[in-house]
Design a protein around this motif. Structure first.
Motif, short mmCIF file in Angstrom:
data_model
loop_
_atom_site.label_atom_id
_atom_site.label_comp_id
_atom_site.label_asym_id
_atom_site.label_seq_id
_atom_site.Cartn_x
_atom_site.Cartn_y
_atom_site.Cartn_z
N ALA A 9 0.89 -1.13 0.14
CA ALA A 9 -0.06 0.14 -0.18
C ALA A 9 0.89 1.19 -0.04
CB ALA A 9 -1.06 0.14 0.97
N GLY A 10 0.49 2.27 -0.98
CA GLY A 10 1.40 3.32 -1.07
C GLY A 10 2.69 3.41 -1.52
N GLN A 11 3.02 2.26 -2.08
CA GLN A 11 4.30 1.99 -2.54
C GLN A 11 4.32 1.89 -4.09
OE1 GLN A 11 7.06 1.01 -0.53
NE2 GLN A 11 6.35 -0.51 1.11
N GLY A 12 5.77 2.30 -4.65
CA GLY A 12 5.75 2.35 -6.14
C GLY A 12 6.21 1.24 -6.54
N VAL A 13 6.04 1.05 -7.98
CA VAL A 13 6.27 -0.32 -8.48
C VAL A 13 7.65 -0.98 -8.06
CG1 VAL A 13 4.51 0.01 -10.36
CG2 VAL A 13 6.83 0.64 -10.72
N ASP A 14 8.67 0.07 -7.94
CA ASP A 14 9.98 -0.65 -7.42
C ASP A 14 10.00 -1.24 -6.16
OD1 ASP A 14 11.03 0.26 -9.90
OD2 ASP A 14 11.95 2.13 -9.14
N ALA A 15 9.23 -0.67 -5.44
CA ALA A 15 9.25 -1.56 -3.95
C ALA A 15 8.15 -2.62 -4.10
CB ALA A 15 8.61 -0.18 -3.06
N VAL A 16 7.13 -2.68 -4.81
CA VAL A 16 6.03 -3.73 -5.10
C VAL A 16 6.97 -5.10 -5.67
CG1 VAL A 16 3.87 -4.57 -5.76
CG2 VAL A 16 4.45 -2.33 -4.82
N ARG A 17 7.75 -4.79 -6.50
CA ARG A 17 8.42 -5.95 -7.32
C ARG A 17 8.94 -6.83 -6.30
NH1 ARG A 17 10.42 -2.10 -10.79
NH2 ARG A 17 9.01 -1.97 -12.75
N PRO A 18 9.81 -6.75 -5.14
CA PRO A 18 10.28 -7.79 -4.60
C PRO A 18 8.96 -8.49 -3.89
CG PRO A 18 10.99 -5.64 -3.88
CD PRO A 18 10.37 -5.56 -5.10
N ILE A 19 8.04 -7.80 -3.17
CA ILE A 19 6.93 -8.44 -2.43
C ILE A 19 6.40 -9.49 -3.53
CG2 ILE A 19 4.54 -8.03 -1.46
CD1 ILE A 19 5.71 -5.21 -0.87
N ARG A 20 6.11 -8.81 -4.93
CA ARG A 20 5.47 -9.96 -5.86
C ARG A 20 6.44 -10.83 -5.90
NH1 ARG A 20 6.79 -7.88 -11.47
NH2 ARG A 20 8.90 -8.57 -10.77
N ASP A 21 7.70 -11.06 -6.11
CA ASP A 21 8.59 -12.12 -6.41
C ASP A 21 8.55 -12.99 -5.21
OD1 ASP A 21 9.11 -10.98 -8.70
OD2 ASP A 21 11.03 -10.22 -8.17
N GLU A 22 8.47 -12.43 -4.07
CA GLU A 22 8.28 -13.39 -2.81
C GLU A 22 7.13 -14.00 -2.84
OE1 GLU A 22 9.13 -14.87 1.19
OE2 GLU A 22 10.67 -13.94 -0.27
N ILE A 23 6.01 -13.49 -2.99
CA ILE A 23 4.71 -14.05 -2.92
C ILE A 23 4.79 -15.14 -3.90
CG2 ILE A 23 2.10 -13.72 -3.70
CD1 ILE A 23 2.55 -10.99 -2.28
N GLU A 24 5.37 -14.96 -5.16
CA GLU A 24 5.35 -15.92 -6.31
C GLU A 24 6.21 -17.32 -5.76
OE1 GLU A 24 6.81 -16.91 -11.00
OE2 GLU A 24 7.39 -15.02 -9.90
N SER A 25 7.34 -16.95 -5.22
CA SER A 25 7.96 -18.22 -4.34
C SER A 25 7.21 -19.12 -3.55
CB SER A 25 9.33 -17.53 -3.76
OG SER A 25 10.04 -18.26 -2.99
N ARG A 26 6.46 -18.15 -2.77
CA ARG A 26 5.74 -18.77 -1.65
C ARG A 26 4.42 -19.54 -2.26
NH1 ARG A 26 5.80 -15.87 4.08
NH2 ARG A 26 7.80 -14.85 3.87
#
Length: 139
Positions: free
Chosen positions: A111-128
């Motif tokens: 929330a409130g983050q730009g795409v650069d900050a959201v990418r690593p969250i996305r990648d962690e979710i994909e891994s899990r």
């Protein structure tokens, strides 16, 4: 063409407060990667008005379009009808029912983050999600 007896698919519910970021990404990855082998739901206790635009953008980068998704309210029925309930590190409480598997994934809030900050969250979710699929659908 012979038909095999129907096997019950495992069902997974992803929960975060607004159902606008982490749970939407997790549900989209699980649907994309597992196809019809797993039933997928996501919900939030206080759903936002729409999915986080940065989340939509980073998911498009990996070929998954979630522009049509809308945040949904968490219901007791959704929890009852799911085999696995995954909260997304948001301290949200779910009704607890016996026989369900509960997991809490500690993930940064996009929330409130730009795409650069959201990418690593996305990648962690994909891994899990990939690890979860291997647990739910052993081949």
């Amino acid at each position: 063409m012979s038909s095999s007896p129907a096997t019950s698919r495992p069902s997974v519910l992803f929960v975060c407060v607004h159902n606008a970021g982490r749970s939407q990404m997790a549900a989209a990855f699980l649907t994309h990667l597992a196809g019809d082998r797993v039933e997928v739901r996501s919900a939030g206790s206080a759903p936002a008005g729409g999915v986080n635009p940065a989340v939509v953008e980073v998911m498009k980068e990996v070929g998954i379009d979630i522009t049509a998704e809308t945040p949904k309210i968490l219901t007791v029925e959704a929890v009852q009808s799911s085999d696995v309930v995954i909260t997304m590190g948001c301290g949200d409480t779910c009704p607890v029912f016996p026989g369900k598997r509960y997991l809490d994934w500690q993930l940064e809030d996009p929330a409130g983050q730009g795409v650069d900050a959201v990418r690593p969250i996305r990648d962690e979710i994909e891994s899990r999600v990939r690890a979860l699929i291997s647990q739910l659908t052993p081949h």
